[in-house]
Design an enzyme around this catalytic site. Structure first.
Site, PDB file in Angstrom:
ATOM      1  N   GLY A  11     -17.395 -20.410 -18.204  1.00 58.44           N
ATOM      2  CA  GLY A  11     -16.995 -19.285 -17.541  1.00 58.44           C
ATOM      3  C   GLY A  11     -18.254 -18.403 -16.887  1.00 58.44           C
ATOM      4  N   ARG A  15     -21.251 -10.477 -17.933  1.00 59.12           N
ATOM      5  CA  ARG A  15     -21.665  -9.424 -18.847  1.00 59.12           C
ATOM      6  C   ARG A  15     -23.012  -9.655 -19.429  1.00 59.12           C
ATOM      7  NH1 ARG A  15     -16.077  -9.386 -22.414  1.00 59.12           N
ATOM      8  NH2 ARG A  15     -16.149 -11.604 -21.387  1.00 59.12           N
TER       9      ARG A  15
HETATM   10  C1  UD1 Z   1     -10.757 -15.815 -25.218  1.00 52.98           C
HETATM   11  C2  UD1 Z   1      -9.569 -16.135 -25.814  1.00 52.98           C
HETATM   12  C3  UD1 Z   1      -9.109 -14.802 -26.731  1.00 52.98           C
HETATM   13  C4  UD1 Z   1      -9.857 -15.115 -28.001  1.00 52.98           C
HETATM   14  C5  UD1 Z   1     -11.590 -15.112 -27.500  1.00 52.98           C
HETATM   15  C6  UD1 Z   1     -12.357 -15.285 -28.869  1.00 52.98           C
HETATM   16  C7  UD1 Z   1      -8.150 -16.836 -23.753  1.00 52.98           C
HETATM   17  C8  UD1 Z   1      -7.280 -16.564 -22.574  1.00 52.98           C
HETATM   18  N1  UD1 Z   1      -8.605 -15.778 -24.729  1.00 52.98           N
HETATM   19  O1  UD1 Z   1     -11.136 -14.445 -24.697  1.00 52.98           O
HETATM   20  O2  UD1 Z   1      -7.672 -15.090 -27.185  1.00 52.98           O
HETATM   21  O3  UD1 Z   1      -9.672 -13.904 -28.835  1.00 52.98           O
HETATM   22  O4  UD1 Z   1     -11.592 -15.887 -26.437  1.00 52.98           O
HETATM   23  O5  UD1 Z   1     -13.553 -15.572 -28.504  1.00 52.98           O
HETATM   24  O6  UD1 Z   1      -8.438 -17.927 -23.946  1.00 52.98           O
HETATM   25  N2  UD1 Z   1     -14.200 -20.368 -19.740  1.00 52.98           N
HETATM   26  C9  UD1 Z   1     -14.283 -21.438 -18.929  1.00 52.98           C
HETATM   27  N3  UD1 Z   1     -13.532 -21.542 -17.659  1.00 52.98           N
HETATM   28  C10 UD1 Z   1     -12.677 -20.327 -17.261  1.00 52.98           C
HETATM   29  C11 UD1 Z   1     -12.770 -19.409 -18.209  1.00 52.98           C
HETATM   30  C12 UD1 Z   1     -13.434 -19.166 -19.402  1.00 52.98           C
HETATM   31  O7  UD1 Z   1     -14.631 -22.547 -19.032  1.00 52.98           O
HETATM   32  O8  UD1 Z   1     -12.453 -20.410 -16.245  1.00 52.98           O
HETATM   33  C13 UD1 Z   1     -15.087 -20.671 -20.854  1.00 52.98           C
HETATM   34  C14 UD1 Z   1     -16.090 -19.490 -20.977  1.00 52.98           C
HETATM   35  O9  UD1 Z   1     -17.393 -20.073 -20.784  1.00 52.98           O
HETATM   36  C15 UD1 Z   1     -15.856 -19.066 -22.554  1.00 52.98           C
HETATM   37  C16 UD1 Z   1     -14.662 -19.622 -23.092  1.00 52.98           C
HETATM   38  O10 UD1 Z   1     -14.154 -20.278 -22.188  1.00 52.98           O
HETATM   39  O11 UD1 Z   1     -17.010 -20.130 -23.330  1.00 52.98           O
HETATM   40  C17 UD1 Z   1     -14.035 -18.045 -23.280  1.00 52.98           C
HETATM   41  O12 UD1 Z   1     -13.691 -17.402 -22.240  1.00 52.98           O
HETATM   42  P1  UD1 Z   1     -14.012 -15.895 -22.115  1.00 52.98           P
HETATM   43  O13 UD1 Z   1     -13.814 -15.315 -20.856  1.00 52.98           O
HETATM   44  O14 UD1 Z   1     -15.242 -15.453 -22.976  1.00 52.98           O
HETATM   45  O15 UD1 Z   1     -12.698 -15.476 -23.175  1.00 52.98           O
HETATM   46  P2  UD1 Z   1     -12.515 -14.197 -23.904  1.00 52.98           P
HETATM   47  O16 UD1 Z   1     -12.085 -13.016 -23.040  1.00 52.98           O
HETATM   48  O17 UD1 Z   1     -13.730 -13.935 -24.871  1.00 52.98           O
HETATM   49 CA    CA Z   2     -15.724 -14.768 -24.897  1.00 51.46          CA
END
Ligand code: UD1
Ligand code: CA
Length: 450
Positions: A11, A15
């Site tokens: 990700g 933020r």
């Molecule tokens: C996510 C969950 C949410 C949960 C929350 C808890 C999803 C859709 N939502 O939301 O239900 O309550 O985590 O922490 O999964 N990442 C990737 N590739 C991407 C997008 C994200 O590797 O394309 C990784 C990010 O680095 C991060 C993790 O996945 O470590 C979660 O992504 P983030 O955008 O933080 O999700 P949340 O909005 O927190």
């Molecule tokens: Ca998160």
């Protein structure tokens, strides 16, 4: 049933408003990502896989070499991130544990509980939930009238009623590998244009499967880090957890909020850690010591019954019964043997101070060995650097160095020798000889003490 862990770390972390990738921000003295890696490794017994974005090279330098990295080029969501690992992971194990790299406080025990539940589960997946009044922006768990899980709704898409649900999706899933790899391609595109891993829950339910769950007990574990304020919150919670562990193991910590103990530190029983003390790296402290206040110790080994008062200590060894400070500075290769006393404003680097050496005030000792029971007078300096290279000083046993002596290295002072106050010693000094002056010259032979 073998289980591989997949950590999502690709990700953007926008933020955090930082040039450094979110998962490399330090937490408890190590990159945040290392906490997930260690917990996953402990829970599965194997090195985990980590999904990374274009910052791959930065991450590679900060994590152990046995971690498998998987690239995610377009960051199309958590579901898309898992898809990137399909080829590598497909035939490796029967279970796949997925976790997010921004949940650093989840423990190996909690991960194990999720894996254990899935081992017994006939259905395709187990998820981890938490019930709390602080929603944290997490996805909410949807259940039907009989209590079975029906899906996860992201906060961004939740109705007002769904927003009030107190059961949250923590973001830990254990899948049957066969089912996961067979169904990932069916994930729908979300209204945001992403593939949400959370939608796997609904896919399973639509096929008539039960989704199993376990609940996390300790609320501190679910602190997710999306911005620097969360990072500070995670730091405080981690500190409470680590310090509690040490206190329950027999270490006194008078003010837990200001004591920072790293994950690779060891402390013996009946040692007291006073406020504003930082113990970092591979540091070991023995029993019955008093450390702090206002002290930083890194990569250092300390024996029993030592006192370290308001000092900075790095890559040093202190044997039993050593006391230093206030304001002592031990640098790389400082080795203080049993019973050394080092008072205020001293600095020692690459030197061995033999048993019982006393160095009370304002001295610099570099590239030196000092024999047993010698006394280093106030303001003594080893002039070890001639502008080109570092030179050695060898001081024998029972030597008495007078105040403000300059020892111009390379130089050797024999056993039982003495220097007068203010001497600048440029030539070697024989055993049991007194030298004085600038430059110092022999004054007389001394009577030999036993
Ligand atoms: C996510 C969950 C949410 C949960 C929350 C808890 C999803 C859709 N939502 O939301 O239900 O309550 O985590 O922490 O999964 N990442 C990737 N590739 C991407 C997008 C994200 O590797 O394309 C990784 C990010 O680095 C991060 C993790 O996945 O470590 C979660 O992504 P983030 O955008 O933080 O999700 P949340 O909005 O927190
Ligand atoms: Ca998160």
């Amino acid at each position: 049933m073998n289980c591989d862990a997949l950590i999502l770390a690709a990700g953007l972390g926008t933020r955090m408003k930082s040039k450094t990738p979110k998962v490399l921000h330090p937490l408890g003295g190590i990159p945040m990502l290392m906490w997930s890696i260690d917990a996953a490794r402990q829970a599965t017994g194997r090195p985990p896989y980590v999904v990374v974005g274009p910052e791959r090279s930065l991450l590679e330098d900060s994590i152990p070499k046995d971690i498998h990295l998987v690239n995610q080029i377009d960051r199309l969501g958590t579901g898309d991130a898992v898809m990137q690992a399909a080829q590598e992971l497909q035939d490796k194990s029967q279970l796949v544990l997925v976790l997010y790299a921004d949940m650093p406080l989840l423990t190996a025990g909690t991960l194990r509980a999720v894996i254990k539940m899935q081992r017994r589960n006939a259905g395709p997946l187990t998820i981890l939930t938490a019930t709390t009044s602080q929603p944290r922006g997490f996805g909410r768990i949807l259940r039907n009238e009989s209590g079975a899980i029906e899906g996860i709704i992201e906060e961004a898409h939740a109705s007002e009623e769904q927003m009030t649900i107190k059961e949250l999706n923590v973001g830990i899933y254990c899948f049957s590998a066969e089912w996961l790899w067979g169904h990932l391609s069916q994930l729908p595109l979300s209204p945001k244009g992403e593939y949400y891993l959370t939608d796997m829950v609904q896919l399973a339910v639509e096929e008539g499967n039960q989704v199993a769950w376990t609940e996390v007990e300790d609320e501190d574990e679910i602190i997710g880090v999306n911005n620097r304020h969360h990072l500070a919150e995670a730091q405080a919670a981690l500190q409470r957890r680590v310090n509690r562990k040490w206190m329950l193991s027999g270490v006194s910590i008078t003010d837990s909020a200001s004591v920072y103990i790293g994950p690779h530190v060891n402390i013996g029983i009946d040692t007291t850690i006073l406020p504003n003390t930082h113990l970092q790296g591979a540091t070991t402290i023995g029993e019955d010591c008093v450390v702090g206040p206002n002290t930083i110790i890194r990569d250092t080994t300390i024996g029993d019954r030592c006192e370290i008062l308001m000092s900075v200590v790095r890559e040093a060894i202190l044997e039993d019964d050593v006391d230093i400070g206030p304001f002592a500075h031990l640098r790389r290769g400082a080795h203080l043997q049993r019973g050394v006393h080092m008072g205020n404003f001293g600095e020692v680097k690459e030197s061995v101070l033999g048993p019982g050496v006393k160095m009370g005030h304002f001295s610099y000792i570099g590239d030196t060995t000092i024999g047993e029971n010698s006394n280093i007078g106030a303001g003594t300096v080893t002039c070890n650097y001639d502008g080109k290279k570092k030179n050695k000083t060898i001081i024998g046993e029972q030597v008495f160095i007078g105040s403000a002596t300059m020892l111009v290295a390379p130089i050797q002072l024999g056993d039982g020798s003495r220097t007068g106050a203010g001497s600048v010693v440029t030539r070697d000094v024989a055993d049991h000889t007194l030298v004085a002056g600038v430059p110092a010259r022999a004054i007389r032979k001394l009577e030999q003490r036993d």
